[in-house]
Design an enzyme around this catalytic site. Structure first.
Site, PDB file in Angstrom:
ATOM      1  N   GLY A 132       0.820  -1.213   0.000  1.00  0.00           N
ATOM      2  CA  GLY A 132       0.000   0.000   0.000  1.00  0.00           C
ATOM      3  C   GLY A 132       0.851   1.259   0.000  1.00  0.00           C
ATOM      4  N   TYR A 133       1.434   1.564  -1.156  1.00  0.00           N
ATOM      5  CA  TYR A 133       2.244   2.779  -1.293  1.00  0.00           C
ATOM      6  C   TYR A 133       1.471   3.850  -2.072  1.00  0.00           C
ATOM      7  CZ  TYR A 133       6.864   0.837   0.084  1.00  0.00           C
ATOM      8  OH  TYR A 133       7.938   0.327   0.746  1.00  0.00           O
ATOM      9  N   SER A 134       1.198   3.552  -3.367  1.00  0.00           N
ATOM     10  CA  SER A 134       0.699   4.582  -4.279  1.00  0.00           C
ATOM     11  C   SER A 134      -0.678   5.087  -3.887  1.00  0.00           C
ATOM     12  CB  SER A 134       0.613   4.016  -5.698  1.00  0.00           C
ATOM     13  OG  SER A 134       1.855   3.517  -6.094  1.00  0.00           O
ATOM     14  N   GLU A 249      12.582  -4.395  -4.275  1.00  0.00           N
ATOM     15  CA  GLU A 249      11.754  -4.523  -5.479  1.00  0.00           C
ATOM     16  C   GLU A 249      12.616  -4.385  -6.732  1.00  0.00           C
ATOM     17  OE1 GLU A 249       8.466  -1.809  -5.501  1.00  0.00           O
ATOM     18  OE2 GLU A 249       7.386  -2.959  -7.014  1.00  0.00           O
TER      19      GLU A 249
END
Ligand code: FAD
Length: 401
Positions: A132-134, A249
């Site tokens: 849950g970054y963007s 990543e």
């Protein structure tokens, strides 16, 4: 660097091969290599069961240290495993986020209690994760995250919206970058929280992609709760921890992609031969060029990952990401050119869920490759990193994007 298998590599390769020969049977063999990028809806439950088979054999979380349930495998061993995995046409893995991103981050920043709680279910293939970054206004500019978490007793209460959250609809947990200090700006005041997905304050809405599958989603947090202990690296340290995850990543996690490229190129060569297009000089030249670039990519990736330990992204990881993302996109275009007008005819099965069109494997790869120059840091962002951190050029002017 000598890239030939040493005797111990040959032994390791045989061990992987034997395991796969023995266990990749029945429904797993039937599914084959399905379930990869742009194809994630296929056989999900079978792939979950396959993850358990891998776990029982000790073939999950290969690169993790032994004390955390991994195999302590070297980068080379991980490459060998991936090569054999793809060669055997084994199904797409279901927990890349847990194994490749969250796990290594926890190993570096997690408390012993967090590691004891969260690492074993990843190794066992029991708990799946999403990232849950963007957010709508925070993609490349991640420091602009607006989702906030407020302390309420011994819980954090999370409110805000995430977007492009891959596999959120399958995940049990999400690692969420959010603002825990409302007065702090940009990189300050962010924290990295672990939030359970199965609760009333979390709503997941799928986004339909070009491939007609829904790999990613919008995720709405509206008073979602997590225990106060589920903050990684300390309150307010979220930026540093988030960057560490991004380093993973762009590092070893990308290796898995590359080993499938060879098979795809071989398939395109076969299509070119069968259709007679391989007799055309320009087509032959483009195929040869793709082969040369793929070979360079493999050696460069191995070189850039050799000796990489810990959560510091080597700047070369950006070169590798830019290179493979662009190469694969160009390969998809080459495949469509070779197919010619028939590239526009749908050849895959329609999905019963949405009753609409089904793309063939080369069409799927062509369409999904557009995403590969965006996720994990877009091509432009990789060029900025290479310019500033590899070449030492001046920073981009503020507001230039
Ligand atoms: C298939 C897929 C899966 C994804 N999965 C996840 C996930 O699981 N979790 C998650 O959190 N996110 C995920 N993402 C989101 C991904 O991380 C973002 O799309 C990416 O960071 C770009 O952000 P954005 O889409 O907001 O584009 P923006 O940041 O708005 O960028 C728009 C355009 O402007 C360019 N640009 C932006 N800033 C600069 C600059 N400083 N200099 C030059 N050019 C610039 C970009 O390169 C791009 O071309 C996924 C994306 C895709 C495509």
């Amino acid at each position: 660097m000598d890239l030939r298998d040493r005797p111990e590599d040959v032994a390791f390769r045989l061990e992987v091969r034997r395991f796969l020969e023995k266990h990749l049977v029945g429904e797993f063999a039937e599914l084959g290599a399905r379930g990869g990028s742009g194809d994630e809806d296929i056989g999900f439950e079978v792939r979950r069961r396959w993850e358990k088979v891998l776990a029982d054999g000790g073939w999950t979380c290969l690169g993790w240290p032994l004390e955390h349930g991994g195999r302590g495998a070297s980068v080379l061993e991980q490459v060998i495993f991936n090569e054999e995995y793809v060669r055997a046409c084994a199904p797409g893995r279901v927990n890349v986020m847990g194994e490749g991103l969250l796990g290594p981050t926890l190993i570096h920043y997690g408390t012993p209690e967090q590691n004891a709680r969260f690492l074993p279910p990843i190794v066992a293939g029991d708990e799946l994760w999403c990232q849950g970054y963007s957010e709508p206004d925070a993609g490349s500019d991640l420091a602009n995250v607006k989702t906030r978490a407020e302390r309420d007793g011994d819980e954090w209460v999370v409110t805000g919206q995430k977007v492009w959250t891959s596999l959120a609809h399958q995940a049990d947990w999400c690692f969420v970058v959010c603002r825990t200090d409302a007065d702090a700006e940009r990189h300050e005041g962010l924290s990295y929280l672990l939030v359970p997905m199965d609760q009333p304050g979390v709503e997941v809405r799928p986004i339909m992609q070009l491939t007609r599958t829904s790999e990613f989603n919008e995720v709405f947090f509206d008073g979602a709760r997590t225990h106060v202990d589920n903050v990684v690296g300390g309150v307010g340290q979220g930026w540093q921890v988030a960057l560490a995850t991004l380093a993973f990543e762009r590092g070893v996690a990308l290796l898995g992609h590359q080993v499938g490229f060879r098979r795809e190129l071989d398939r395109i060569v076969t299509v070119a031969q069968e259709s007679g297009r391989a007799r055309e000089p320009v087509v032959r030249q483009r195929l040869a060029q793709a082969h040369i670039e793929l070979t360079i990519m493999r050696y460069n990736t191995l070189r850039s990952l050799t000796g990489v330990e810990g959560p510091a992204a080597p700047p070369e990881a950006s070169i590798a990401k830019l290179y493979w993302g662009s190469w694969h996109r160009a390969l998809g275009e080459l495949a469509m050119d070779i197919l010619g007008p028939s590239a526009t005819v749908l050849t895959g099965e329609a999905l019963p869920e949405n009753g609409s069109y089904g793309v063939g494997d080369l069409q799927r790869s062509f369409l999904f490759a557009r995403a590969e120059t965006i996720y994990g840091g877009s091509n432009e962002i990789q060029r900025n990193i290479i310019g500033e951190r590899v070449l030492g050029l001046p920073s981009e002017p503020k507001g230039a994007a």
